[in-house]
Motif scaffolding. Structure first.
Motif, PDB file in Angstrom:
ATOM      1  N   SER A   1       0.811  -1.225   0.000  1.00  0.00           N
ATOM      2  CA  SER A   1       0.000   0.000   0.000  1.00  0.00           C
ATOM      3  C   SER A   1       0.844   1.275   0.000  1.00  0.00           C
ATOM      4  O   SER A   1       0.385   2.334  -0.439  1.00  0.00           O
ATOM      5  CB  SER A   1      -0.940   0.016   1.212  1.00  0.00           C
ATOM      6  OG  SER A   1      -0.226   0.285   2.413  1.00  0.00           O
ATOM      7  N   LEU A   2       2.061   1.197   0.486  1.00  0.00           N
ATOM      8  CA  LEU A   2       2.878   2.399   0.699  1.00  0.00           C
ATOM      9  C   LEU A   2       3.164   3.214  -0.564  1.00  0.00           C
ATOM     10  O   LEU A   2       3.059   4.443  -0.527  1.00  0.00           O
ATOM     11  CB  LEU A   2       4.166   2.022   1.426  1.00  0.00           C
ATOM     12  CG  LEU A   2       3.955   1.484   2.842  1.00  0.00           C
ATOM     13  CD1 LEU A   2       5.253   0.925   3.408  1.00  0.00           C
ATOM     14  CD2 LEU A   2       3.378   2.560   3.749  1.00  0.00           C
ATOM     15  N   PRO A   3       3.529   2.597  -1.691  1.00  0.00           N
ATOM     16  CA  PRO A   3       3.727   3.416  -2.900  1.00  0.00           C
ATOM     17  C   PRO A   3       2.448   4.133  -3.337  1.00  0.00           C
ATOM     18  O   PRO A   3       2.504   5.213  -3.936  1.00  0.00           O
ATOM     19  CB  PRO A   3       4.184   2.405  -3.952  1.00  0.00           C
ATOM     20  CG  PRO A   3       4.784   1.285  -3.164  1.00  0.00           C
ATOM     21  CD  PRO A   3       3.938   1.209  -1.917  1.00  0.00           C
ATOM     22  N   TRP A   4       1.304   3.556  -3.019  1.00  0.00           N
ATOM     23  CA  TRP A   4       0.028   4.163  -3.408  1.00  0.00           C
ATOM     24  C   TRP A   4      -0.347   5.327  -2.502  1.00  0.00           C
ATOM     25  O   TRP A   4      -0.928   6.317  -2.959  1.00  0.00           O
ATOM     26  CB  TRP A   4      -1.073   3.096  -3.413  1.00  0.00           C
ATOM     27  CG  TRP A   4      -0.847   2.109  -4.521  1.00  0.00           C
ATOM     28  CD1 TRP A   4      -0.166   0.920  -4.434  1.00  0.00           C
ATOM     29  CD2 TRP A   4      -1.239   2.253  -5.877  1.00  0.00           C
ATOM     30  NE1 TRP A   4      -0.130   0.324  -5.666  1.00  0.00           N
ATOM     31  CE2 TRP A   4      -0.783   1.116  -6.569  1.00  0.00           C
ATOM     32  CE3 TRP A   4      -1.938   3.232  -6.577  1.00  0.00           C
ATOM     33  CZ2 TRP A   4      -1.006   0.933  -7.930  1.00  0.00           C
ATOM     34  CZ3 TRP A   4      -2.169   3.049  -7.930  1.00  0.00           C
ATOM     35  CH2 TRP A   4      -1.700   1.920  -8.590  1.00  0.00           C
ATOM     36  N   THR A   5      -0.045   5.236  -1.190  1.00  0.00           N
ATOM     37  CA  THR A   5      -0.384   6.356  -0.305  1.00  0.00           C
ATOM     38  C   THR A   5       0.465   7.581  -0.631  1.00  0.00           C
ATOM     39  O   THR A   5      -0.060   8.689  -0.761  1.00  0.00           O
ATOM     40  CB  THR A   5      -0.234   5.979   1.187  1.00  0.00           C
ATOM     41  OG1 THR A   5       1.089   5.507   1.433  1.00  0.00           O
ATOM     42  CG2 THR A   5      -1.229   4.915   1.593  1.00  0.00           C
ATOM     43  N   SER A   6       1.765   7.385  -0.798  1.00  0.00           N
ATOM     44  CA  SER A   6       2.609   8.521  -1.189  1.00  0.00           C
ATOM     45  C   SER A   6       2.298   8.957  -2.613  1.00  0.00           C
ATOM     46  O   SER A   6       2.354  10.146  -2.937  1.00  0.00           O
ATOM     47  CB  SER A   6       4.096   8.165  -1.048  1.00  0.00           C
ATOM     48  OG  SER A   6       4.454   8.053   0.311  1.00  0.00           O
ATOM     49  N   GLY A   7       1.940   8.015  -3.465  1.00  0.00           N
ATOM     50  CA  GLY A   7       1.556   8.350  -4.839  1.00  0.00           C
ATOM     51  C   GLY A   7       0.296   9.183  -4.889  1.00  0.00           C
ATOM     52  O   GLY A   7       0.134  10.047  -5.761  1.00  0.00           O
ATOM     53  N   SER A   8      -0.608   8.959  -3.948  1.00  0.00           N
ATOM     54  CA  SER A   8      -1.842   9.740  -3.892  1.00  0.00           C
ATOM     55  C   SER A   8      -1.545  11.209  -3.639  1.00  0.00           C
ATOM     56  O   SER A   8      -2.078  12.098  -4.324  1.00  0.00           O
ATOM     57  CB  SER A   8      -2.763   9.183  -2.801  1.00  0.00           C
ATOM     58  OG  SER A   8      -3.875  10.022  -2.596  1.00  0.00           O
ATOM     59  N   ILE A   9      -0.685  11.485  -2.676  1.00  0.00           N
ATOM     60  CA  ILE A   9      -0.400  12.894  -2.373  1.00  0.00           C
ATOM     61  C   ILE A   9       0.443  13.540  -3.462  1.00  0.00           C
ATOM     62  O   ILE A   9       0.245  14.704  -3.809  1.00  0.00           O
ATOM     63  CB  ILE A   9       0.207  13.088  -0.966  1.00  0.00           C
ATOM     64  CG1 ILE A   9       0.192  14.569  -0.602  1.00  0.00           C
ATOM     65  CG2 ILE A   9       1.579  12.522  -0.855  1.00  0.00           C
ATOM     66  CD1 ILE A   9      -0.217  14.871   0.777  1.00  0.00           C
ATOM     67  N   LEU A  10       1.368  12.787  -4.072  1.00  0.00           N
ATOM     68  CA  LEU A  10       2.155  13.334  -5.180  1.00  0.00           C
ATOM     69  C   LEU A  10       1.248  13.622  -6.378  1.00  0.00           C
ATOM     70  O   LEU A  10       1.365  14.683  -7.009  1.00  0.00           O
ATOM     71  CB  LEU A  10       3.291  12.384  -5.565  1.00  0.00           C
ATOM     72  CG  LEU A  10       4.164  12.822  -6.736  1.00  0.00           C
ATOM     73  CD1 LEU A  10       4.809  14.185  -6.490  1.00  0.00           C
ATOM     74  CD2 LEU A  10       5.223  11.764  -7.029  1.00  0.00           C
ATOM     75  N   SER A  11       0.334  12.724  -6.680  1.00  0.00           N
ATOM     76  CA  SER A  11      -0.600  12.939  -7.789  1.00  0.00           C
ATOM     77  C   SER A  11      -1.477  14.164  -7.552  1.00  0.00           C
ATOM     78  O   SER A  11      -1.699  14.972  -8.463  1.00  0.00           O
ATOM     79  CB  SER A  11      -1.482  11.699  -7.993  1.00  0.00           C
ATOM     80  OG  SER A  11      -0.718  10.591  -8.409  1.00  0.00           O
ATOM     81  N   ALA A  12      -1.974  14.315  -6.327  1.00  0.00           N
ATOM     82  CA  ALA A  12      -2.810  15.476  -5.995  1.00  0.00           C
ATOM     83  C   ALA A  12      -2.002  16.771  -6.087  1.00  0.00           C
ATOM     84  O   ALA A  12      -2.496  17.782  -6.598  1.00  0.00           O
ATOM     85  CB  ALA A  12      -3.421  15.316  -4.609  1.00  0.00           C
ATOM     86  N   ALA A  13      -0.765  16.742  -5.617  1.00  0.00           N
ATOM     87  CA  ALA A  13       0.078  17.940  -5.683  1.00  0.00           C
ATOM     88  C   ALA A  13       0.370  18.319  -7.129  1.00  0.00           C
ATOM     89  O   ALA A  13       0.319  19.499  -7.494  1.00  0.00           O
ATOM     90  CB  ALA A  13       1.384  17.702  -4.921  1.00  0.00           C
ATOM     91  N   ARG A  14       0.660  17.330  -7.965  1.00  0.00           N
ATOM     92  CA  ARG A  14       0.898  17.616  -9.388  1.00  0.00           C
ATOM     93  C   ARG A  14      -0.347  18.237 -10.026  1.00  0.00           C
ATOM     94  O   ARG A  14      -0.247  19.174 -10.811  1.00  0.00           O
ATOM     95  CB  ARG A  14       1.283  16.340 -10.126  1.00  0.00           C
ATOM     96  CG  ARG A  14       2.707  15.917  -9.887  1.00  0.00           C
ATOM     97  CD  ARG A  14       3.036  14.655 -10.648  1.00  0.00           C
ATOM     98  NE  ARG A  14       4.442  14.356 -10.583  1.00  0.00           N
ATOM     99  CZ  ARG A  14       4.931  13.129 -10.598  1.00  0.00           C
ATOM    100  NH1 ARG A  14       4.121  12.098 -10.678  1.00  0.00           N
ATOM    101  NH2 ARG A  14       6.232  12.949 -10.539  1.00  0.00           N
TER     102      ARG A  14
END
Length: 190
Positions: free
Chosen positions: A84-97
């Protein structure tokens, strides 16, 4: 119609044995937002890579946790947490982008970032997704300013009210300013 892009995937969810609601909270919150017909659009985030996580954390720690050789922020070596960890950090990076690209609010319904340190996790936080996001964007030379609003509340109703209030007041985040600015009432966001 006005809506907020919400970067969420069920792949962000894990089920470690813990009393902390953090690993399950995003799914509960998103389900509640959908059930109450809040104007949101669910978008799959792009998971971060090990290399991206290593912008903010020691490489051996990153590999050890993701390979389940080292303890995560829940003091275990659970495979579902590691996945799950790459997806949780990926969620915030995607939202920031998204926020940087369109100058509007984007949402990452995640938690469990602020206690993680460079070489270890603590307090149900394995990786610091906020730092991962900031350092990845810096490495990509993304310009603009972001304001992160974090909800420390543990109840779905409080989180729903916060998003609902944000939508009612019609705020957008400008990439040129750190302040929130009201949307003109005649502006439609699509």
């Amino acid at each position: 119609m006005k809506f907020i892009d919400v970067y969420f995937s069920p792949k962000q969810i894990s089920n470690p044995e813990t009393f902390s609601p953090s690993p399950r909270k995003p799914a509960l919150v998103v389900a509640n937002w959908i059930e109450t017909s809040l104007p949101i659009r669910i978008i799959d985030p792009v998971p971060v890579t090990r290399k991206q996580i290593a912008h903010a954390h020691d490489r051996s720690y990153v590999h050890g946790v993701l390979d389940c050789d080292l303890r995560n922020g829940f003091c275990g070596r659970q495979r579902d947490v590691a996945e799950s960890l790459p997806w949780t950090s990926g969620s915030i990076l995607s939202a920031a982008r998204c926020a940087l690209d369109n100058g509007l609010v984007a949402c990452s319904p995640t938690s469990g970032f602020h206690h993680a340190s460079y070489k270890s996790g603590f307090g149900y936080c394995t990786f610091n997704g906020l730092m991962v996001t900031a350092l990845v964007l810096k490495a990509e030379k993304k310009s603009g300013e972001l304001a992160f609003w974090t909800a420390t509340s543990t109840t779905v109703m409080e989180l729903q009210k916060s998003l609902h209030d944000l939508l009612l007041t019609g705020f957008v985040m400008s990439q040129r300013n750190t302040a929130l600015h009201p949307i003109p009432r005649d502006l439609s966001i699509s």
